[in-house]
Design a protein around this motif. Structure first.
Motif, PDB file in Angstrom:
ATOM      1  N   GLN A  46       0.820  -1.208   0.000  1.00  0.00           N
ATOM      2  CA  GLN A  46       0.000   0.000   0.000  1.00  0.00           C
ATOM      3  C   GLN A  46       0.857   1.263   0.000  1.00  0.00           C
ATOM      4  N   GLN A  47       2.029   1.179   0.611  1.00  0.00           N
ATOM      5  CA  GLN A  47       2.943   2.321   0.581  1.00  0.00           C
ATOM      6  C   GLN A  47       3.459   2.589  -0.829  1.00  0.00           C
ATOM      7  N   GLN A  48       3.395   1.555  -1.674  1.00  0.00           N
ATOM      8  CA  GLN A  48       3.810   1.699  -3.077  1.00  0.00           C
ATOM      9  C   GLN A  48       2.622   2.019  -3.983  1.00  0.00           C
ATOM     10  N   GLY A  49       1.436   2.135  -3.390  1.00  0.00           N
ATOM     11  CA  GLY A  49       0.259   2.504  -4.157  1.00  0.00           C
ATOM     12  C   GLY A  49      -0.630   1.360  -4.585  1.00  0.00           C
ATOM     13  N   TYR A  50      -0.351   0.135  -4.125  1.00  0.00           N
ATOM     14  CA  TYR A  50      -1.167  -1.026  -4.485  1.00  0.00           C
ATOM     15  C   TYR A  50      -2.280  -1.264  -3.470  1.00  0.00           C
ATOM     16  N   CYS A  51      -3.259  -2.009  -3.882  1.00  0.00           N
ATOM     17  CA  CYS A  51      -4.408  -2.476  -3.068  1.00  0.00           C
ATOM     18  C   CYS A  51      -4.885  -1.431  -2.068  1.00  0.00           C
ATOM     19  N   ARG A  52      -5.023  -0.225  -2.536  1.00  0.00           N
ATOM     20  CA  ARG A  52      -5.537   0.839  -1.679  1.00  0.00           C
ATOM     21  C   ARG A  52      -6.982   0.556  -1.300  1.00  0.00           C
ATOM     22  N   GLY A  53      -7.318   0.871  -0.072  1.00  0.00           N
ATOM     23  CA  GLY A  53      -8.681   0.660   0.406  1.00  0.00           C
ATOM     24  C   GLY A  53      -8.907  -0.698   1.029  1.00  0.00           C
ATOM     25  N   ASP A  54      -7.964  -1.627   0.860  1.00  0.00           N
ATOM     26  CA  ASP A  54      -8.105  -2.939   1.491  1.00  0.00           C
ATOM     27  C   ASP A  54      -7.650  -2.877   2.944  1.00  0.00           C
ATOM     28  N   ASP A  55      -8.304  -3.634   3.791  1.00  0.00           N
ATOM     29  CA  ASP A  55      -7.849  -3.799   5.167  1.00  0.00           C
ATOM     30  C   ASP A  55      -6.729  -4.836   5.153  1.00  0.00           C
ATOM     31  N   PRO A  56      -5.497  -4.470   5.511  1.00  0.00           N
ATOM     32  CA  PRO A  56      -4.366  -5.404   5.382  1.00  0.00           C
ATOM     33  C   PRO A  56      -4.571  -6.711   6.133  1.00  0.00           C
ATOM     34  N   HIS A  57      -5.085  -6.639   7.362  1.00  0.00           N
ATOM     35  CA  HIS A  57      -5.250  -7.858   8.152  1.00  0.00           C
ATOM     36  C   HIS A  57      -6.340  -8.743   7.563  1.00  0.00           C
ATOM     37  N   LEU A  58      -7.453  -8.146   7.144  1.00  0.00           N
ATOM     38  CA  LEU A  58      -8.533  -8.949   6.562  1.00  0.00           C
ATOM     39  C   LEU A  58      -8.091  -9.590   5.255  1.00  0.00           C
ATOM     40  N   LEU A  59      -7.345  -8.854   4.443  1.00  0.00           N
ATOM     41  CA  LEU A  59      -6.852  -9.428   3.198  1.00  0.00           C
ATOM     42  C   LEU A  59      -5.907 -10.588   3.485  1.00  0.00           C
ATOM     43  N   ALA A  60      -5.037 -10.425   4.475  1.00  0.00           N
ATOM     44  CA  ALA A  60      -4.123 -11.502   4.856  1.00  0.00           C
ATOM     45  C   ALA A  60      -4.890 -12.724   5.345  1.00  0.00           C
ATOM     46  N   GLU A  61      -5.916 -12.518   6.170  1.00  0.00           N
ATOM     47  CA  GLU A  61      -6.716 -13.646   6.656  1.00  0.00           C
ATOM     48  C   GLU A  61      -7.414 -14.359   5.499  1.00  0.00           C
ATOM     49  N   ALA A  62      -7.915 -13.589   4.528  1.00  0.00           N
ATOM     50  CA  ALA A  62      -8.584 -14.198   3.377  1.00  0.00           C
ATOM     51  C   ALA A  62      -7.607 -15.046   2.567  1.00  0.00           C
ATOM     52  N   ILE A  63      -6.396 -14.548   2.390  1.00  0.00           N
ATOM     53  CA  ILE A  63      -5.395 -15.290   1.624  1.00  0.00           C
ATOM     54  C   ILE A  63      -5.017 -16.581   2.339  1.00  0.00           C
ATOM     55  N   VAL A  64      -4.768 -16.512   3.647  1.00  0.00           N
ATOM     56  CA  VAL A  64      -4.392 -17.717   4.396  1.00  0.00           C
ATOM     57  C   VAL A  64      -5.536 -18.728   4.398  1.00  0.00           C
ATOM     58  N   SER A  65      -6.772 -18.255   4.508  1.00  0.00           N
ATOM     59  CA  SER A  65      -7.916 -19.164   4.439  1.00  0.00           C
ATOM     60  C   SER A  65      -7.969 -19.859   3.085  1.00  0.00           C
ATOM     61  N   MET A  66      -7.716 -19.105   2.015  1.00  0.00           N
ATOM     62  CA  MET A  66      -7.677 -19.695   0.677  1.00  0.00           C
ATOM     63  C   MET A  66      -6.551 -20.704   0.561  1.00  0.00           C
ATOM     64  N   PHE A  67      -5.359 -20.351   1.066  1.00  0.00           N
ATOM     65  CA  PHE A  67      -4.242 -21.292   1.077  1.00  0.00           C
ATOM     66  C   PHE A  67      -4.655 -22.613   1.723  1.00  0.00           C
ATOM     67  N   ASN A  68      -5.231 -22.519   2.919  1.00  0.00           N
ATOM     68  CA  ASN A  68      -5.565 -23.726   3.680  1.00  0.00           C
ATOM     69  C   ASN A  68      -6.573 -24.600   2.940  1.00  0.00           C
ATOM     70  N   GLN A  69      -7.614 -23.990   2.400  1.00  0.00           N
ATOM     71  CA  GLN A  69      -8.632 -24.780   1.708  1.00  0.00           C
ATOM     72  C   GLN A  69      -8.084 -25.382   0.425  1.00  0.00           C
ATOM     73  N   PHE A  70      -7.302 -24.611  -0.324  1.00  0.00           N
ATOM     74  CA  PHE A  70      -6.719 -25.116  -1.563  1.00  0.00           C
ATOM     75  C   PHE A  70      -5.799 -26.297  -1.269  1.00  0.00           C
ATOM     76  N   CYS A  71      -4.939 -26.152  -0.264  1.00  0.00           N
ATOM     77  CA  CYS A  71      -4.013 -27.236   0.082  1.00  0.00           C
ATOM     78  C   CYS A  71      -4.775 -28.481   0.531  1.00  0.00           C
ATOM     79  N   TYR A  72      -5.836 -28.276   1.305  1.00  0.00           N
ATOM     80  CA  TYR A  72      -6.630 -29.421   1.768  1.00  0.00           C
ATOM     81  C   TYR A  72      -7.261 -30.162   0.580  1.00  0.00           C
TER      82      TYR A  72
END
Length: 212
Positions: free
Chosen positions: A153-179
């Motif tokens: 976000q400091q470089q101008g990407y993914c503005r408006g996203d909540d960093p923690h929520l986006l991280a949680e969504a990614i990890v949840s996707m990782f876990n389900q995909f791997c399973y």
């Protein structure tokens, strides 16, 4: 609720014989195979003993219950998973390389510790202590990805996203995909293709420009 490190462990004597060590190893191998096929909730001690070619009583020489077995597994590999995740924080990587390292670290943890990941995640749905253990296991990749999003976000990407929520969504996707890819009896999984897929999804989610 107790954390994984705080949970009391039953003290057992050190196995004095090669036979005892071999029996416990056989039980662990059998349990991992059954859990990978059926999941921990559908697995019984009798299933594990049958897979190992041992008596049910043999299982109880080493573990008080299947939950106690999973707890010991999780304690054994918690530091390993944490160290694997932290290794991707080294400097000198491009943004895409760092994303790939994060995807590979998560995939390889799931690949090599499939029974632990399945067991803790499934028991987390019915047991408060295991829910805490699962949160601890996910906390490291979530923290890493949160930091990655903040820097993006400091470089101008993914503005408006909540960093923690986006991280949680990614990890949840990782876990389900791997399973989905690794559980059951599948033998055709392409590790590199799966890591590349995860890398592309995460890189686009964090570093993709609006309108692309």
């Amino acid at each position: 609720m107790s954390t994984l490190s705080e949970h009391p462990r039953r003290e057992r004597p050190v196995l004095p014989t090669a036979r005892g060590r071999k029996t416990q190893a056989a039980i662990d191998v059998a349990a991992r195979a059954v859990v990978a096929r059926k999941g921990i909730l559908a697995t019984t001690v009798a299933d594990i003993a049958a897979e190992a070619g041992r008596s049910t009583a043999s299982f109880y020489n080493y573990y008080d219950s299947k939950e106690a077995m999973v707890r010991e597994w999780a304690m054994r590999f918690q530091d390993e998973a944490t160290e694997r995740a932290r290794s991707i924080a080294r400097s000198g990587l491009t943004d895409r390389e760092r994303v790939r390292e994060a995807a590979a670290a998560h995939w390889n943890t799931y690949r090599h510790r499939l029974a632990e990941m399945i067991s803790v995640s499934q028991l987390a749905m019915v047991n408060e202590d295991f829910a805490q253990y699962w949160a601890e296991l996910c906390a490291v990749p979530i923290a890493f990805l949160t930091d990655m999003v903040n820097r993006a976000q400091q470089q101008g990407y993914c503005r408006g996203d909540d960093p923690h929520l986006l991280a949680e969504a990614i990890v949840s996707m990782f876990n389900q995909f791997c399973y989905v890819q690794l559980s059951g009896d599948r033998t055709d999984v392409d590790d590199q293709a799966c890591i590349l897929t995860l890398t592309n999804i995460v890189y686009r989610a964090i570093y993709g420009k609006e309108g692309d």
